[in-house]
Design an enzyme around this catalytic site. Structure first.
Site, PDB file in Angstrom:
ATOM      1  N   TYR A  93       0.902  -1.318  -0.104  1.00 64.57           N
ATOM      2  CA  TYR A  93      -0.160   0.044  -0.059  1.00 64.57           C
ATOM      3  C   TYR A  93       0.929   1.191   0.050  1.00 64.57           C
ATOM      4  CZ  TYR A  93       0.861   0.885   4.986  1.00 64.57           C
ATOM      5  OH  TYR A  93       1.641   1.104   6.117  1.00 64.57           O
ATOM      6  N   ARG A 145      -7.579 -20.458  -1.967  1.00 57.13           N
ATOM      7  CA  ARG A 145      -6.519 -20.258  -1.031  1.00 57.13           C
ATOM      8  C   ARG A 145      -5.619 -21.344  -0.978  1.00 57.13           C
ATOM      9  NH1 ARG A 145      -4.803 -21.572   4.136  1.00 57.13           N
ATOM     10  NH2 ARG A 145      -4.061 -20.101   5.318  1.00 57.13           N
ATOM     11  N   HIS A 181      -0.836 -21.234  -0.434  1.00 56.74           N
ATOM     12  CA  HIS A 181       0.278 -20.387  -0.017  1.00 56.74           C
ATOM     13  C   HIS A 181       0.857 -19.926  -1.166  1.00 56.74           C
ATOM     14  CE1 HIS A 181      -1.056 -21.501   3.866  1.00 56.74           C
ATOM     15  NE2 HIS A 181      -0.058 -20.665   4.430  1.00 56.74           N
ATOM     16  N   LYS A 213       6.563  -2.050   1.981  1.00 56.73           N
ATOM     17  CA  LYS A 213       5.521  -1.440   2.536  1.00 56.73           C
ATOM     18  C   LYS A 213       4.239  -2.349   2.178  1.00 56.73           C
ATOM     19  CE  LYS A 213       3.190   3.048   3.193  1.00 56.73           C
ATOM     20  NZ  LYS A 213       3.185   3.194   4.451  1.00 56.73           N
ATOM     21  N   GLU A 235      12.000   2.340  14.087  1.00 58.28           N
ATOM     22  CA  GLU A 235      11.418   3.438  13.791  1.00 58.28           C
ATOM     23  C   GLU A 235      10.074   3.174  14.632  1.00 58.28           C
ATOM     24  OE1 GLU A 235       9.795   2.895   9.649  1.00 58.28           O
ATOM     25  OE2 GLU A 235       9.763   0.666   9.944  1.00 58.28           O
ATOM     26  N   LEU A 272      11.208   1.454   7.067  1.00 59.25           N
ATOM     27  CA  LEU A 272      10.630   1.855   5.615  1.00 59.25           C
ATOM     28  C   LEU A 272      11.132   3.233   5.566  1.00 59.25           C
ATOM     29  CD1 LEU A 272       8.067   1.133   3.795  1.00 59.25           C
ATOM     30  CD2 LEU A 272       7.024   3.087   4.964  1.00 59.25           C
TER      31      LEU A 272
HETATM   32  N1  PDD Z   1       2.912   5.052   7.482  1.00 58.13           N
HETATM   33  N2  PDD Z   1       7.484   3.676   9.060  1.00 58.13           N
HETATM   34  C1  PDD Z   1       6.233   2.956   8.875  1.00 58.13           C
HETATM   35  C2  PDD Z   1       6.342   1.885   9.494  1.00 58.13           C
HETATM   36  C3  PDD Z   1       5.267   3.608   8.308  1.00 58.13           C
HETATM   37  O1  PDD Z   1       3.940   2.730   8.224  1.00 58.13           O
HETATM   38  C4  PDD Z   1       5.481   4.852   7.652  1.00 58.13           C
HETATM   39  C5  PDD Z   1       4.150   5.221   7.111  1.00 58.13           C
HETATM   40  C6  PDD Z   1       6.446   5.555   7.831  1.00 58.13           C
HETATM   41  C7  PDD Z   1       6.602   7.006   7.101  1.00 58.13           C
HETATM   42  O2  PDD Z   1       6.554   7.086   5.855  1.00 58.13           O
HETATM   43  P1  PDD Z   1       5.993   8.059   5.137  1.00 58.13           P
HETATM   44  O3  PDD Z   1       6.754   9.374   5.520  1.00 58.13           O
HETATM   45  O4  PDD Z   1       6.247   7.670   3.782  1.00 58.13           O
HETATM   46  O5  PDD Z   1       4.770   8.419   5.214  1.00 58.13           O
HETATM   47  C8  PDD Z   1       7.475   5.016   8.398  1.00 58.13           C
HETATM   48  C9  PDD Z   1       1.777   5.406   6.873  1.00 58.13           C
HETATM   49  C10 PDD Z   1       1.227   6.816   6.741  1.00 58.13           C
HETATM   50  C11 PDD Z   1       0.451   4.618   7.166  1.00 58.13           C
HETATM   51  O6  PDD Z   1       0.786   3.426   7.374  1.00 58.13           O
HETATM   52  O7  PDD Z   1      -0.627   5.253   7.684  1.00 58.13           O
END
Ligand code: PDD
Length: 282
Positions: free
Chosen positions: A33, A100, A102, A147, A180, A205
């Site tokens: 996403y 379904r 895997h 992501k 993070e 990320l």
């Molecule tokens: N989250 N780290 C993680 C684990 C994240 O899910 C996100 C973003 C970030 C920051 O990334 P960015 O600056 O590209 O938004 C760091 C989004 C906003 C969410 O899951 O809603």
């Protein structure tokens, strides 16, 4: 104005929007996403989000659902149809619908969903006074650079933060270093005035906001280093802050209930937030 979602080629009323029960996103969290900010009706850093989407899809060997031009068109259309000037666009691509099993299905087409809604951003109080984070062990997998929609440890961590009255949870790796937040990147400013954030390897990320801040930092010639920092170092830091698409830049003034610096938003944090806000409002 009633909300509209885009689902696999159709614009449909939000409340009726649905995917199949055997969508692999639903059954396996087999998808990726992007959340992109919308300011003044414009998508912020759209190219970087699309680039990261490509990368996430490529790493998971999920086919591109459509060209960048088509994706941009759909996102704009969903923003327009929902009358969003300031808010977010949510875009999700999964490996598609299949019985379904895997292993990857042979002939499933990726599923794509795009939604958009107005958001207010972080409360002004959080911007003015800063926010608190808690720390907890990082329980995620070894590919946090992708992501993925598989977010269980992240949602459990965020919930733990909420229950502790904090805004975010900073996740700690086995060496005692901050990776993070659950949905944000983590930064500190050391006593020597050095701006520090973790290198974007597979443990975090690579945030689009993180990259935008790094551009600002480079342009302003600020002292900066990408390296791991420990929880102990963060607690001793002069300033701390977090970044994300939905939070922009937010000062962190409490870590596990202990004040960072003088317990007020730091000067560099404020400067970077202002510079970033200036950049995206253009
Ligand atoms: N989250 N780290 C993680 C684990 C994240 O899910 C996100 C973003 C970030 C920051 O990334 P960015 O600056 O590209 O938004 C760091 C989004 C906003 C969410 O899951 O809603």
């Amino acid at each position: 104005m009633s909300r509209i979602a885009y689902v696999n080629g159709r614009y449909v009323p939000h409340r009726e929007a649905a995917v199949h029960i055997e969508d692999r996103g639903y059954q396996f969290a087999d998808g990726v996403y992007e959340v992109t900010a919308v300011r003044g009706g414009r998508l912020v850093d759209e190219e970087r989000h699309l680039k990261r989407l490509d990368r996430s899809l490529g790493e998971l060997k999920i086919a591109q659902p459509m060209s960048h031009a088509a994706l941009k068109f759909v996102c704009r259309e969903v923003v327009r149809r929902n009358g969003v000037r300031d808010g977010i666009v949510y875009l999700q691509v999964t490996r598609g619908v299949a019985p379904r099993d895997h292993s990857f299905p042979k002939d499933a087409a990726p599923s794509i969903v795009v939604t958009s809604r107005r958001t207010k951003g972080a409360p002004q109080k959080s911007v003015d006074e800063g926010i608190g984070v808690i720390s907890l062990p990082d329980q995620r997998w070894a590919r946090c650079d992708i992501k993925s929609i598989s977010l269980l440890p992240n949602i459990l961590g965020k919930q733990q933060a909420r229950e502790a009255g904090a805004y975010e949870a900073w996740q700690i790796d086995r060496d005692g270093n901050v990776t993070e937040g659950t949905s944000t990147n983590a930064w500190i400013v050391t006593g020597r005035g050095e701006l520090v954030t973790r290198r974007a390897d597979s443990t975090i990320l690579n945030g689009v906001t993180r990259l935008a801040i790094l551009d600002i930092v480079a342009r302003q010639g600020l002292t900066f280093v990408e390296r791991p920092f420990s929880l102990a170092e963060a607690k001793e830091a002069r300033e701390a802050f977090l970044t994300s698409t939905t939070s922009f830049v937010l000062p962190v003034v409490l870590i596990d209930g202990e004040p960072v610096g003088d317990g007020r938003p730091g000067e560099l944090t404020r400067k970077l937030r202002a510079a970033y806000a200036g950049q995206i409002e253009q």
